[in-house]
Design a protein around this motif. Structure first.
Motif, PDB file in Angstrom:
ATOM      1  N   LEU A 125       0.845  -1.207   0.000  1.00 20.94           N
ATOM      2  CA  LEU A 125       0.000   0.000   0.000  1.00 20.94           C
ATOM      3  C   LEU A 125       0.872   1.246   0.000  1.00 20.94           C
ATOM      4  O   LEU A 125       1.802   1.365   0.802  1.00 20.94           O
ATOM      5  CB  LEU A 125      -0.865   0.006   1.268  1.00 20.94           C
ATOM      6  CG  LEU A 125      -1.714   1.259   1.509  1.00 20.94           C
ATOM      7  CD1 LEU A 125      -2.809   1.397   0.456  1.00 20.94           C
ATOM      8  CD2 LEU A 125      -2.329   1.227   2.922  1.00 20.94           C
ATOM      9  N   ARG A 126       0.595   2.176  -0.929  1.00 21.21           N
ATOM     10  CA  ARG A 126       1.290   3.462  -0.941  1.00 21.21           C
ATOM     11  C   ARG A 126       0.379   4.544  -0.368  1.00 21.21           C
ATOM     12  O   ARG A 126      -0.855   4.399  -0.325  1.00 21.21           O
ATOM     13  CB  ARG A 126       1.775   3.859  -2.338  1.00 21.21           C
ATOM     14  CG  ARG A 126       0.686   4.190  -3.352  1.00 21.21           C
ATOM     15  CD  ARG A 126       1.149   5.238  -4.390  1.00 21.21           C
ATOM     16  NE  ARG A 126       1.217   6.554  -3.791  1.00 21.21           N
ATOM     17  CZ  ARG A 126       2.088   7.485  -4.116  1.00 21.21           C
ATOM     18  NH1 ARG A 126       2.955   7.281  -5.052  1.00 21.21           N
ATOM     19  NH2 ARG A 126       2.064   8.655  -3.513  1.00 21.21           N
ATOM     20  N   GLY A 127       0.976   5.660   0.043  1.00 26.50           N
ATOM     21  CA  GLY A 127       0.201   6.801   0.518  1.00 26.50           C
ATOM     22  C   GLY A 127       1.186   7.834   1.046  1.00 26.50           C
ATOM     23  O   GLY A 127       2.031   7.520   1.885  1.00 26.50           O
ATOM     24  N   GLY A 183      11.642  10.384  -2.869  1.00 22.75           N
ATOM     25  CA  GLY A 183      10.961  10.914  -4.041  1.00 22.75           C
ATOM     26  C   GLY A 183      11.941  11.504  -5.049  1.00 22.75           C
ATOM     27  O   GLY A 183      13.127  11.718  -4.749  1.00 22.75           O
ATOM     28  N   ALA A 184      11.402  11.759  -6.249  1.00 18.95           N
ATOM     29  CA  ALA A 184      12.225  12.274  -7.346  1.00 18.95           C
ATOM     30  C   ALA A 184      13.012  13.522  -6.928  1.00 18.95           C
ATOM     31  O   ALA A 184      14.188  13.675  -7.262  1.00 18.95           O
ATOM     32  CB  ALA A 184      11.313  12.597  -8.526  1.00 18.95           C
ATOM     33  N   ARG A 185      12.356  14.389  -6.169  1.00 17.85           N
ATOM     34  CA  ARG A 185      13.000  15.661  -5.810  1.00 17.85           C
ATOM     35  C   ARG A 185      14.126  15.493  -4.800  1.00 17.85           C
ATOM     36  O   ARG A 185      14.905  16.404  -4.580  1.00 17.85           O
ATOM     37  CB  ARG A 185      11.947  16.649  -5.291  1.00 17.85           C
ATOM     38  CG  ARG A 185      11.014  17.096  -6.397  1.00 17.85           C
ATOM     39  CD  ARG A 185       9.659  17.523  -5.871  1.00 17.85           C
ATOM     40  NE  ARG A 185       8.710  17.676  -6.975  1.00 17.85           N
ATOM     41  CZ  ARG A 185       8.040  16.655  -7.522  1.00 17.85           C
ATOM     42  NH1 ARG A 185       8.200  15.430  -7.067  1.00 17.85           N
ATOM     43  NH2 ARG A 185       7.212  16.869  -8.512  1.00 17.85           N
ATOM     44  N   GLU A 235      11.485   4.073 -12.106  1.00 17.24           N
ATOM     45  CA  GLU A 235      11.396   5.013 -13.233  1.00 17.24           C
ATOM     46  C   GLU A 235      10.019   5.670 -13.154  1.00 17.24           C
ATOM     47  O   GLU A 235       8.999   4.976 -13.158  1.00 17.24           O
ATOM     48  CB  GLU A 235      11.587   4.240 -14.553  1.00 17.24           C
ATOM     49  CG  GLU A 235      11.117   4.966 -15.799  1.00 17.24           C
ATOM     50  CD  GLU A 235      11.782   6.309 -16.034  1.00 17.24           C
ATOM     51  OE1 GLU A 235      12.977   6.458 -15.732  1.00 17.24           O
ATOM     52  OE2 GLU A 235      11.086   7.238 -16.507  1.00 17.24           O
ATOM     53  N   ARG A 236       9.992   7.010 -13.078  1.00 17.78           N
ATOM     54  CA  ARG A 236       8.721   7.724 -12.885  1.00 17.78           C
ATOM     55  C   ARG A 236       8.562   8.877 -13.875  1.00 17.78           C
ATOM     56  O   ARG A 236       7.776   9.787 -13.657  1.00 17.78           O
ATOM     57  CB  ARG A 236       8.594   8.215 -11.441  1.00 17.78           C
ATOM     58  CG  ARG A 236       9.799   8.872 -10.870  1.00 17.78           C
ATOM     59  CD  ARG A 236      10.034  10.296 -11.300  1.00 17.78           C
ATOM     60  NE  ARG A 236       9.046  11.197 -10.744  1.00 17.78           N
ATOM     61  CZ  ARG A 236       8.675  12.343 -11.306  1.00 17.78           C
ATOM     62  NH1 ARG A 236       9.229  12.730 -12.466  1.00 17.78           N
ATOM     63  NH2 ARG A 236       7.808  13.128 -10.734  1.00 17.78           N
ATOM     64  N   GLY A 237       9.298   8.754 -14.994  1.00 16.70           N
ATOM     65  CA  GLY A 237       9.184   9.805 -16.003  1.00 16.70           C
ATOM     66  C   GLY A 237      10.188  10.918 -15.758  1.00 16.70           C
ATOM     67  O   GLY A 237      10.516  11.230 -14.614  1.00 16.70           O
TER      68      GLY A 237
HETATM   69  C1  PEP Z   1       4.841  10.277  -5.057  1.00 11.85           C
HETATM   70  O1  PEP Z   1       5.089   9.107  -5.357  1.00 11.85           O
HETATM   71  O2  PEP Z   1       3.937  10.606  -4.296  1.00 11.85           O
HETATM   72  C2  PEP Z   1       5.668  11.354  -5.633  1.00 11.85           C
HETATM   73  C3  PEP Z   1       5.648  12.582  -5.144  1.00 11.85           C
HETATM   74  O3  PEP Z   1       6.383  10.931  -6.686  1.00 11.85           O
HETATM   75  P1  PEP Z   1       7.670  11.598  -7.397  1.00 11.85           P
HETATM   76  O4  PEP Z   1       8.685  11.806  -6.307  1.00 11.85           O
HETATM   77  O5  PEP Z   1       8.051  10.571  -8.398  1.00 11.85           O
HETATM   78  O6  PEP Z   1       7.210  12.882  -8.013  1.00 11.85           O
END
Ligand code: PEP
Ligand code: MN
Length: 334
Positions: A125-127, A183-185, A235-237
C-alpha cells in the motif's frame, strides 16, 4: 575490480584471500551464487596487482569494473536482488503491485482504498504523508498523522506500507514504515541517502526529474555503501520538451538498468503521465518490458482528491488494469 572464484573453492582458502585483500585497505563485497562466488573489491584498487590475483589457484578471473557504481553493479552481483518485505518479495521474477492514493487524507479514505486495491491483487500500500508540493500553499500532507493512518490501514489489510520521507529529521517517524520512499525531488539529497544507508530496511528510490540513469545508480550507491543493500529503483518519467504529458516515461530505462544493476526496477505510470486514462496503457507497456512491479495511484474519489486526482485511477479501473497486468505477466512467463 571483481574477482571470480573457481567453483567449489575451499572456505579456508577463500577466507585467506579475503583477509589478504582487506589487509590492503579494500572493502570486500561477497556475492555467493549457485554456481560462482564473486568478490567485489571496493576502494582504491589502482595498486592491486591483478596478475598476482589471477595467478592464484582458486581464482577463475579478475576484471576491472570501470563504472563508478560498485555495490549496485550487476558485475559485483550477477544474480537478481530480491527485496523482501514480510511475505512480499520484489525482484528476481517476483512482481510487486504497489497501489494507493497520492496522499493519505483520512482514515476512511486510506482504509477504503487499501481494501479495494488488496482485493484487486495489490501487495503493497502506498500513501504520501509528507508531500513535496511545488507550491507551499498546496496541501502538504498529514505528516505524522498520515503515517499513523497508514499503519491502521496496514493492520486492517495486512498490506505492508510505503511512504515518502522528505528530510533526515523525520527519520524517527519512519521506524515502523515497511519501505521508505525517496521521491524524485530528493534523489540527490546525499545526506538523506547516507542516513538511509545506515538502516536495514527497503528503500524505494525514485529517479529525479532530470537525472541520468548513472546518477540514479550513484544515488543507490550512497545507500548501499552504508550497508543497506535493499534498494528498489523506480522510473517515474523525466522532464522533456513535450508538455501534453506531465513527464516522459523512459521505458528503455527498464531493460537498460536490468543490464547495469541487479536491483529490482519498478515503474510509476501515474507520475510519468499525469493523466489517469494514460496510466493503463503505460502500466501494461512497463510490465511487458520487464519491470519488477508497478506503483500506481488509486483514489476512491479522484474528483475530490487533495493531490494528483487527475492521474488517479478509481478502484474499479485499477481492478480492470490489474487483471490485464497479470495476463501480460503470464505471456512473459510462457
Ligand atoms: C509520489 O510518489 O507521491 C511522488 C511525489 O512521486 P515523485 O517523487 O516521483 O514525483
Ligand atoms: Mn502523486
Amino acid at each position: 575490480m571483481i574477482v571470480v572464484l573457481k567453483h567449489g573453492v575451499e572456505r579456508e582458502k577463500r577466507e585467506q584471500l579475503i583477509e589478504w585483500l582487506r589487509g590492503q585497505g579494500l572493502g570486500i563485497h561477497i556475492s555467493e551464487g549457485e554456481f560462482q562466488t564473486v568478490l567485489g573489491l571496493i576502494g582504491d584498487t589502482s595498486r592491486v596487482d591483478m596478475d598476482l590475483i589471477a595467478s592464484l589457484g582458486i581464482v577463475d578471473s579478475v576484471k576491472r569494473v570501470t563504472e563508478p557504481f560498485k555495490c549496485c553493479n550487476r558485475k559485483f552481483h550477477p544474480e537478481d536482488m530480491v527485496v523482501e518485505v514480510g511475505d512480499v518479495k520484489i525482484g528476481g521474477g517476483n512482481f510487486c503491485m504497489i497501489a494507493g492514493p497520492c496522499s493519505v487524507e483520512s482514515e476512511d479514505q486510506i482504509v477504503t482504498v487499501a481494501k479495494a486495491v488488496k482485493a484487486s491483487g495489490a501487495n503493497v500500500l502506498r500513501g504520501g504523508a509528507f508531500k513535496p508540493r511545488t507550491s507551499p500553499y498546496d496541501f502538504q500532507g498529514l505528516k505524522g498523522t498520515g503515517i499513523e493512518l497508514l499503519k491502521i490501514a496496514r493492520k486492517e489489510t495486512g498490506l505492508p506500507i510505503v511512504t515518502e520521507i522528505m528530510g533526515v529529521n523525520h527519520l524517527p517517524l519512519f521506524e515502523d514504515v515497511d519501505i521508505i520512499q525517496v521521491g524524485a525531488r530528493n534523489m540527490q539529497n546525499f545526506d538523506l541517502l547516507r542516513e538511509l544507508g545506515k538502516l536495514r530496511k527497503p528503500i524505494l528510490l525514485k529517479r529525479g526529474l532530470a537525472n541520468t540513469l548513472k546518477e540514479l545508480l550513484m544515488s543507490a550507491e550512497y545507500i548501499m555503501a552504508g550497508g543497506n543493500e535493499q534498494v528498489i529503483l523506480c522510473e517515474r518519467g523525466i522532464r522533456t520538451f513535450d508538455d501534453y504529458t506531465r513527464n516522459t516515461l523512459d521505458l528503455a530505462a527498464v531493460p537498460m538498468l536490468r543490464e547495469l544493476t541487479h536491483l529490482p526496477i519498478i515503474v510509476d505510470p501515474s507520475h510519468a503521465t499525469g493523466i489517469a486514462r494514460l496510466v493503463p496503457p503505460m502500466a501494461l507497456a512497463a510490465t511487458a518490458c520487464g519491470a519488477d512491479g508497478l506503483i500506481i495511484e488509486v483514489h476512491n474519489d479522484p474528483m475530490h482528491a487533495l493531490c494528483d486526482g487527475a492521474q488517479s485511477l478509481r478502484p474499479e479501473e485499477y481492478d480492470a488494469l490489474a487483471k490485464k497486468v497479470y495476463s501480460v505477466r503470464e505471456v512473459l512467463n510462457k
